[in-house]
Design a protein around this motif. Sequence first.
Motif, short mmCIF file in Angstrom:
data_model
loop_
_atom_site.label_atom_id
_atom_site.label_comp_id
_atom_site.label_asym_id
_atom_site.label_seq_id
_atom_site.Cartn_x
_atom_site.Cartn_y
_atom_site.Cartn_z
N UNK A 402 1.08 -1.65 0.22
CA UNK A 402 0.04 -0.13 0.37
C UNK A 402 1.07 1.12 0.38
N UNK A 403 0.72 1.80 -1.09
CA UNK A 403 1.59 3.76 -0.39
C UNK A 403 1.25 3.93 0.86
N UNK A 404 0.30 3.68 1.55
CA UNK A 404 0.73 4.78 2.57
C UNK A 404 2.12 3.48 3.82
N UNK A 405 2.07 3.02 3.03
CA UNK A 405 3.57 1.86 4.18
C UNK A 405 4.90 2.71 2.63
N UNK A 406 4.92 3.18 2.13
CA UNK A 406 6.32 3.47 1.29
C UNK A 406 6.52 5.24 1.87
N UNK A 407 6.54 5.64 3.37
CA UNK A 407 6.72 6.79 3.87
C UNK A 407 7.40 7.35 3.38
N UNK A 408 8.53 7.89 2.38
CA UNK A 408 9.36 8.46 1.60
C UNK A 408 9.52 8.37 0.58
N UNK A 483 13.56 17.50 -7.72
CA UNK A 483 11.73 17.12 -8.12
C UNK A 483 10.85 16.96 -6.97
N UNK A 484 12.06 15.61 -5.62
CA UNK A 484 11.29 14.87 -4.74
C UNK A 484 10.67 13.57 -5.26
N UNK A 485 11.26 13.77 -6.46
CA UNK A 485 10.88 11.81 -7.37
C UNK A 485 10.85 10.78 -6.41
N UNK A 486 12.30 11.09 -5.83
CA UNK A 486 13.27 9.96 -5.48
C UNK A 486 14.51 10.51 -4.43
N UNK A 487 14.74 9.46 -3.58
CA UNK A 487 15.43 9.90 -2.88
C UNK A 487 16.77 10.20 -3.12
N UNK A 488 17.33 11.38 -3.26
CA UNK A 488 18.22 12.09 -3.56
C UNK A 488 20.09 11.20 -2.96
N UNK A 489 19.42 11.23 -1.82
CA UNK A 489 20.57 9.90 -0.56
C UNK A 489 20.51 8.33 -0.91
N UNK A 490 19.89 7.75 -1.82
CA UNK A 490 19.84 6.27 -2.60
C UNK A 490 19.24 6.14 -3.85
N UNK A 637 16.17 5.59 4.38
CA UNK A 637 14.74 5.83 5.90
C UNK A 637 14.30 5.60 4.69
N UNK A 638 12.51 5.91 4.75
CA UNK A 638 12.04 5.61 3.87
C UNK A 638 11.39 3.95 3.20
N UNK A 639 11.49 4.05 1.95
CA UNK A 639 10.98 2.79 1.16
C UNK A 639 12.34 2.57 0.31
#
Length: 646
Positions: A402-408, A483-490, A637-639
């Motif tokens: 579910x989308x809610x299980x992917x916080x970042x 753009x916040x579409x991906x985690x730039x640190x990973x 963090x996040x996904x």
Amino acid sequence: MAAGKVSRGGLQAEGDAAYWLESRPTEGGRQVVVRVRAGRPREDVSPVEVSVRTRVHEYGGAAATVHRDDLFYVEQESQQWYRVPMGRADGAVDPVRLTPRGRAAEPASRYADGRVSASGRWLVCVVEHHLADGDVRHRLAAVAVDGSERVVDLAGGADFVVAPRPSPDGRLLAWVSWDHPSMPWDSSGLWLATVEETETTFAVVDPRLVAGGGGVSVGQPRWCADGSLLYVDDRTGWWLPYRLDPDIPGSLPTPLTDLEAEFHAPDWVLGQATMTELADGSLVCRARSEGRDRLVRLRPPDGPADGPWRAEVVEQPCVSLSGVAAKPGGAGTVYVLGSSATEANGVFELGLEGGPATRRISAGPDPAASTADTSVGQAFAATTPTGPVPGLLFAPTNARVPAGDQPGPPPLVVFCHGGPTGSAEPGFDPIIQFFTSRGLAVAAVDYRGSSGHGRAYRQRLRGLWGEADVEDCVQYALALGRAGLVDGSRMAIRGTSAGGLTALGALVRADCFAGAASWYGVTDLEALAADTHDFESRYVDSLVGPWPAAAATYRDRSPIHHPDRVSGRVLLLQGTDDPVVPADQSERFAAELAAHSVPCRLVLFEGEAHGFRRAENVEAALTAELDFYRGLFAGGSGAGSLDTTG
């Protein structure tokens, strides 16, 4: 996914049937010719246990052709032409070898790209001779179809000759040629010659250049019903269709359309066919623009023939197309080979003019992917200091998460296509879906030099390979992060073949990626220039500089010479029998990284060449790559916790 990664090519139509070549990963990558006739089940028509594949140019293509009830094919092991009749219901007919077995004192010969002459007596084709001194020569030849093993040398005079196409009336032969250091998409010429044929001889006389050359690329010659010659030409900056009347010397045709679209693609393999003629004289063609393919019907003008043809978009399911064919003389049925956004490559039958509804006639994927788990690429253009860089973003998609299980925002893998004169494909790619269904975002980047955006964009990599492509992929990844579409640190990067150089170069020239995965990728440009096969032996001259004058540039852009600057972990996946990028490149690079304490894993696959064909090896390679990304992104963090259950 490994078993279902079936490749298809060589689509053609003859009589009431469609034919294509299809790989079988579960049979060691064996390739077979498949036929579908109206009202009958799909069937294999090439002999059992035989693999149909040519090694001309190493990349092959056009390994089979059909003429009436006969199948002509190149047998993979011997690289020789065979003919087998397809009319026998029991299939109990031994194939007839058409070309002589090589002897120790003679050059080894590989054949491909054949068409039967109007008389039905000769198969006109390409032959690639490998001489004892290591030299390679390319010629056109006529092969007798009666099994006498007569082979008549026809034409050469150029470093490469391809696409021999006899005219239906038997008078003429058309073909394409080019010379080192050009590649066919840089500068190539279209030739016409008169045919002189008897029962025992076949010759071409008075060859003349009729299009291309001088920095213009041509391709796909094919004869139309009215005797004109159809071909593509990029003199306007786009590969557009032209028609030439061979009986009007010196005629200068104009393009049939003024669309800013590519009606052709780089000729990496032989036998490209993305245009076909219908009975009413209209043409059905693949046209690429804005990162996707469309099927376009071009209708001749009502008045004088010098005006542009009317273009109509034909509805069909594919966003990536690699083959178009029509029943000879038919108006209602067209076949296309391509991929939709949610289904891997297949052959589809389209009904025109009130014909049958669209249906898939090749086997469907097994098992079929759920559309709920399928990621559809979304166009994203990155703004960079050198101009916009187009590409596609595939977001992670899995109906069980579910989308809610992917916080970042998700971690990212940048895909660098091969070539480098290739392109990011919008159609369903099982490898992309393998990763997006497990929590990774994938970005497929059309860096400078990519095809599908016109000649000017294709040439923007000239002299800059290993630099501009790397810069564009880095900037694309950073733009997605901003753009916040991906985690730039990973973020990680991966590439195949030429794309491997780009991916590994990104670890040398930037520090935004945690690691790079390379499938049979280039690590040493000097070795590539010295050791690769004839087709690409001068390719690097235009991409980097003339060898050896530009030796310093070659070394500067080769990852193998900068192990101390590699900023992340490395995974190398390599076939031991690769003639294009020999395994030595990966082995030496792994040793250099180990000497500099850079984490690296090298996995060698026995018997694989440039592109893995066996299901078990595809599975092992993808498992290794997924484990590699899990290690890179673990603890984030996040996904960052990747789902390995699929």
